[in-house]
Motif scaffolding. Structure first.
Motif, PDB file in Angstrom:
ATOM      1  N   TRP A   1       0.831  -1.218   0.000  1.00 34.03           N
ATOM      2  CA  TRP A   1       0.000   0.000   0.000  1.00 34.03           C
ATOM      3  C   TRP A   1       0.862   1.262   0.000  1.00 34.03           C
ATOM      4  CZ3 TRP A   1      -0.479   3.691   4.045  1.00 34.03           C
ATOM      5  CH2 TRP A   1      -1.410   4.701   3.774  1.00 34.03           C
ATOM      6  N   VAL A   2       1.923   1.265   0.800  1.00 30.64           N
ATOM      7  CA  VAL A   2       2.811   2.425   0.865  1.00 30.64           C
ATOM      8  C   VAL A   2       3.395   2.730  -0.511  1.00 30.64           C
ATOM      9  CG1 VAL A   2       5.006   3.280   1.764  1.00 30.64           C
ATOM     10  CG2 VAL A   2       3.362   2.203   3.301  1.00 30.64           C
ATOM     11  N   LYS A   3       3.909   1.702  -1.177  1.00 32.20           N
ATOM     12  CA  LYS A   3       4.528   1.902  -2.483  1.00 32.20           C
ATOM     13  C   LYS A   3       3.517   2.401  -3.512  1.00 32.20           C
ATOM     14  CE  LYS A   3       8.602   0.229  -1.292  1.00 32.20           C
ATOM     15  NZ  LYS A   3       9.825   1.048  -1.229  1.00 32.20           N
ATOM     16  N   LEU A   4       2.338   1.770  -3.545  1.00 33.43           N
ATOM     17  CA  LEU A   4       1.329   2.153  -4.533  1.00 33.43           C
ATOM     18  C   LEU A   4       0.806   3.561  -4.273  1.00 33.43           C
ATOM     19  CD1 LEU A   4      -0.706  -1.174  -4.878  1.00 33.43           C
ATOM     20  CD2 LEU A   4       0.944  -0.213  -6.489  1.00 33.43           C
ATOM     21  N   ASP A   5       0.593   3.905  -3.006  1.00 30.85           N
ATOM     22  CA  ASP A   5       0.075   5.241  -2.694  1.00 30.85           C
ATOM     23  C   ASP A   5       1.125   6.309  -2.956  1.00 30.85           C
ATOM     24  OD1 ASP A   5      -2.379   6.502  -1.695  1.00 30.85           O
ATOM     25  OD2 ASP A   5      -1.098   7.252  -0.081  1.00 30.85           O
ATOM     26  N   ALA A   6       2.387   5.983  -2.669  1.00 30.82           N
ATOM     27  CA  ALA A   6       3.463   6.935  -2.960  1.00 30.82           C
ATOM     28  C   ALA A   6       3.582   7.174  -4.465  1.00 30.82           C
ATOM     29  CB  ALA A   6       4.786   6.430  -2.395  1.00 30.82           C
ATOM     30  N   HIS A   7       3.460   6.092  -5.246  1.00 29.51           N
ATOM     31  CA  HIS A   7       3.528   6.240  -6.705  1.00 29.51           C
ATOM     32  C   HIS A   7       2.343   7.034  -7.227  1.00 29.51           C
ATOM     33  CE1 HIS A   7       3.056   4.988 -10.952  1.00 29.51           C
ATOM     34  NE2 HIS A   7       4.378   5.045 -10.945  1.00 29.51           N
ATOM     35  N   ARG A   8       1.177   6.869  -6.601  1.00 26.76           N
ATOM     36  CA  ARG A   8      -0.002   7.634  -7.003  1.00 26.76           C
ATOM     37  C   ARG A   8       0.248   9.140  -6.863  1.00 26.76           C
ATOM     38  NH1 ARG A   8      -3.593  10.315  -4.243  1.00 26.76           N
ATOM     39  NH2 ARG A   8      -2.795   9.504  -2.263  1.00 26.76           N
ATOM     40  N   VAL A   9       0.990   9.521  -5.832  1.00 25.15           N
ATOM     41  CA  VAL A   9       1.235  10.939  -5.568  1.00 25.15           C
ATOM     42  C   VAL A   9       2.343  11.481  -6.472  1.00 25.15           C
ATOM     43  CG1 VAL A   9       2.001  12.613  -3.846  1.00 25.15           C
ATOM     44  CG2 VAL A   9       0.412  10.789  -3.189  1.00 25.15           C
ATOM     45  N   VAL A  10       3.492  10.832  -6.488  1.00 24.85           N
ATOM     46  CA  VAL A  10       4.649  11.381  -7.202  1.00 24.85           C
ATOM     47  C   VAL A  10       4.676  11.007  -8.676  1.00 24.85           C
ATOM     48  CG1 VAL A  10       5.986  11.369  -5.078  1.00 24.85           C
ATOM     49  CG2 VAL A  10       6.168   9.429  -6.630  1.00 24.85           C
ATOM     50  N   LYS A  11       3.995   9.908  -9.040  1.00 21.14           N
ATOM     51  CA  LYS A  11       3.909   9.429 -10.417  1.00 21.14           C
ATOM     52  C   LYS A  11       5.299   9.092 -10.980  1.00 21.14           C
ATOM     53  CE  LYS A  11      -0.481  11.697 -11.231  1.00 21.14           C
ATOM     54  NZ  LYS A  11      -0.642  12.098  -9.821  1.00 21.14           N
ATOM     55  N   ASP A  12       5.328   8.696 -12.244  1.00 22.41           N
ATOM     56  CA  ASP A  12       6.566   8.189 -12.834  1.00 22.41           C
ATOM     57  C   ASP A  12       7.690   9.217 -12.836  1.00 22.41           C
ATOM     58  OD1 ASP A  12       5.468   5.741 -13.253  1.00 22.41           O
ATOM     59  OD2 ASP A  12       5.232   5.937 -15.417  1.00 22.41           O
TER      60      ASP A  12
ATOM     61  N   ASP B   1       6.984  21.709 -14.711  1.00 27.51           N
ATOM     62  CA  ASP B   1       6.223  22.630 -13.867  1.00 27.51           C
ATOM     63  C   ASP B   1       5.003  21.874 -13.338  1.00 27.51           C
ATOM     64  OD1 ASP B   1       5.216  24.790 -12.550  1.00 27.51           O
ATOM     65  OD2 ASP B   1       4.522  25.845 -14.342  1.00 27.51           O
ATOM     66  N   LEU B   2       5.146  21.303 -12.135  1.00 29.20           N
ATOM     67  CA  LEU B   2       4.106  20.458 -11.576  1.00 29.20           C
ATOM     68  C   LEU B   2       3.688  20.956 -10.208  1.00 29.20           C
ATOM     69  CD1 LEU B   2       5.580  16.917 -12.383  1.00 29.20           C
ATOM     70  CD2 LEU B   2       3.741  18.075 -13.611  1.00 29.20           C
ATOM     71  N   GLU B   3       2.436  20.687  -9.862  1.00 31.10           N
ATOM     72  CA  GLU B   3       1.912  20.944  -8.530  1.00 31.10           C
ATOM     73  C   GLU B   3       1.522  19.605  -7.920  1.00 31.10           C
ATOM     74  OE1 GLU B   3       1.581  23.508  -6.556  1.00 31.10           O
ATOM     75  OE2 GLU B   3       2.436  25.010  -7.910  1.00 31.10           O
ATOM     76  N   LEU B   4       2.302  19.159  -6.953  1.00 31.10           N
ATOM     77  CA  LEU B   4       2.029  17.887  -6.313  1.00 31.10           C
ATOM     78  C   LEU B   4       1.219  18.102  -5.041  1.00 31.10           C
ATOM     79  CD1 LEU B   4       5.484  16.085  -6.632  1.00 31.10           C
ATOM     80  CD2 LEU B   4       3.453  15.759  -8.039  1.00 31.10           C
ATOM     81  N   CYS B   5       0.252  17.234  -4.830  1.00 26.12           N
ATOM     82  CA  CYS B   5      -0.562  17.259  -3.616  1.00 26.12           C
ATOM     83  C   CYS B   5      -0.142  16.083  -2.753  1.00 26.12           C
ATOM     84  CB  CYS B   5      -2.053  17.195  -3.965  1.00 26.12           C
ATOM     85  SG  CYS B   5      -3.130  17.202  -2.514  1.00 26.12           S
ATOM     86  N   PHE B   6       0.619  16.352  -1.709  1.00 27.34           N
ATOM     87  CA  PHE B   6       1.177  15.284  -0.886  1.00 27.34           C
ATOM     88  C   PHE B   6       0.160  14.832   0.166  1.00 27.34           C
ATOM     89  CE2 PHE B   6       4.974  17.346  -2.569  1.00 27.34           C
ATOM     90  CZ  PHE B   6       5.684  16.252  -3.010  1.00 27.34           C
ATOM     91  N   ASP B   7      -0.775  14.018  -0.299  1.00 25.66           N
ATOM     92  CA  ASP B   7      -1.779  13.476   0.611  1.00 25.66           C
ATOM     93  C   ASP B   7      -1.491  12.002   0.856  1.00 25.66           C
ATOM     94  OD1 ASP B   7      -2.347  12.442  -1.865  1.00 25.66           O
ATOM     95  OD2 ASP B   7      -4.454  13.045  -1.891  1.00 25.66           O
ATOM     96  N   GLY B   8      -2.466  11.275   1.413  1.00 23.54           N
ATOM     97  CA  GLY B   8      -2.294   9.844   1.626  1.00 23.54           C
ATOM     98  C   GLY B   8      -1.148   9.530   2.570  1.00 23.54           C
ATOM     99  N   ILE B   9      -0.276   8.631   2.153  1.00 22.08           N
ATOM    100  CA  ILE B   9       0.824   8.193   2.992  1.00 22.08           C
ATOM    101  C   ILE B   9       1.775   9.337   3.329  1.00 22.08           C
ATOM    102  CG2 ILE B   9       2.193   7.475   0.995  1.00 22.08           C
ATOM    103  CD1 ILE B   9       2.139   5.883   4.527  1.00 22.08           C
ATOM    104  N   PHE B  10       1.842  10.352   2.469  1.00 22.50           N
ATOM    105  CA  PHE B  10       2.744  11.482   2.716  1.00 22.50           C
ATOM    106  C   PHE B  10       2.263  12.349   3.877  1.00 22.50           C
ATOM    107  CE2 PHE B  10       4.090  10.309  -1.506  1.00 22.50           C
ATOM    108  CZ  PHE B  10       5.449  10.549  -1.487  1.00 22.50           C
ATOM    109  N   GLU B  11       1.004  12.193   4.288  1.00 17.86           N
ATOM    110  CA  GLU B  11       0.516  12.912   5.459  1.00 17.86           C
ATOM    111  C   GLU B  11       1.028  12.283   6.749  1.00 17.86           C
ATOM    112  OE1 GLU B  11      -3.724  14.769   4.031  1.00 17.86           O
ATOM    113  OE2 GLU B  11      -3.720  12.672   4.668  1.00 17.86           O
ATOM    114  N   LEU B  12       1.500  11.039   6.664  1.00 22.35           N
ATOM    115  CA  LEU B  12       2.022  10.349   7.838  1.00 22.35           C
ATOM    116  C   LEU B  12       3.521  10.581   7.996  1.00 22.35           C
ATOM    117  CD1 LEU B  12       0.152   6.916   7.488  1.00 22.35           C
ATOM    118  CD2 LEU B  12      -0.523   8.900   8.841  1.00 22.35           C
TER     119      LEU B  12
END
Length: 240
Positions: free
Chosen positions: A175-186, A199-210
């Motif tokens: 779950w950690v790996k998949l959620d992290a990939h969802r946020v940061v992408k390839d 030029d990207l705007e990342l929303c660090f939610d999910g596992i990154f909130e922990l």
């Protein structure tokens, strides 16, 4: 990466076929080797894979970050440039293979000849990363299986608890790996910022909130805890 590699419905590039061949060889080697050789063989393979990841990829990224080593090599070798009419057969064949390899999983908006050199270099680098990561993961799993045993004096409750904790940690790691990939992408997953900037705007939610760096902290919880739990179980077994 894993889904694209193992899903038979997904198109397979040359790098995918090479990776699957190597992983199949690992499994066959595990089945062929005598049990007393498996542990040390896969410990060696895992050590080489881990060193390739931490040392090899780290060195390449360091050189790329400070000296643009990979992109300069690509420009100097002209591997992404269409060969002229007088080019050798080897040159034309190499160009066709690289073009087909990089285009295999890209969308219709990707045009090999027109994208920046840095982008194609990054795509080629990703193939190397996938090979090393899958080799690292598979060799570690086979090494762990080769080391698996059930202590003779272990109770059923402790045995079930070990397996339950292991399955939980494995699923948590996934779950950690998949959620992290969802946020940061390839782009960030494969260190794209070492090759070009977006030029990207990342929303660090999910596992990154922990935790701020989940892939290299709680993402390895199963790996760290397995070592501690093994020592704890041995201590309990010896004490009883």
């Amino acid at each position: 990466m894993v889904t694209a590699l193992l899903d038979p419905r997904k198109p397979k590039s040359i790098a995918d076929i090479l990776t699957l061949t190597i992983l199949t060889f690992y499994v066959a080697l595990y089945l062929i080797l005598p049990s007393n050789f498996r542990k040390w063989t896969f410990l060696g393979i895992y050590a080489i894979s881990r060193l390739s990841y931490n040392g090899g990829l780290g060195y390449l990224l360091y050189q790329q970050s400070f000296h643009r080593w990979l992109t300069k090599w690509a420009a100097k070798s002209r591997i992404f440039n269409r060969p002229g009419p007088n080019a050798s057969v080897l040159r034309r064949t190499t160009y066709d293979i690289i073009k087909r390899e990089l285009s295999a999983k890209m969308g219709s908006d990707y045009i090999f000849e027109t994208v920046p050199l840095e982008y194609n270099t990054w795509l080629l680098f990703r193939r190397v990363v996938d090979l090393i990561l899958m080799s690292d993961f598979t060799s570690y799993i086979l090494f762990a299986v080769a080391c698996a045993s059930i202590p003779a004096n272990q109770t059923m409750a402790l045995h079930v608890g070990r397996w339950a904790a292991g399955i939980f940690l494995f699923l948590f790691n996934l779950w950690v790996k998949l959620d992290a990939h969802r946020v940061v992408k390839d782009y960030a997953w494969y260190w794209g910022d070492f090759f070009f900037l977006e030029d990207l705007e990342l929303c660090f939610d999910g596992i990154f909130e922990l935790v701020p760096h989940p892939m290299y902290s709680v993402g390895y919880a199963g790996y760290y805890v397995s070592i501690l739990s093994t020592r704890l179980i041995r201590w309990i077994a010896n004490a009883s």
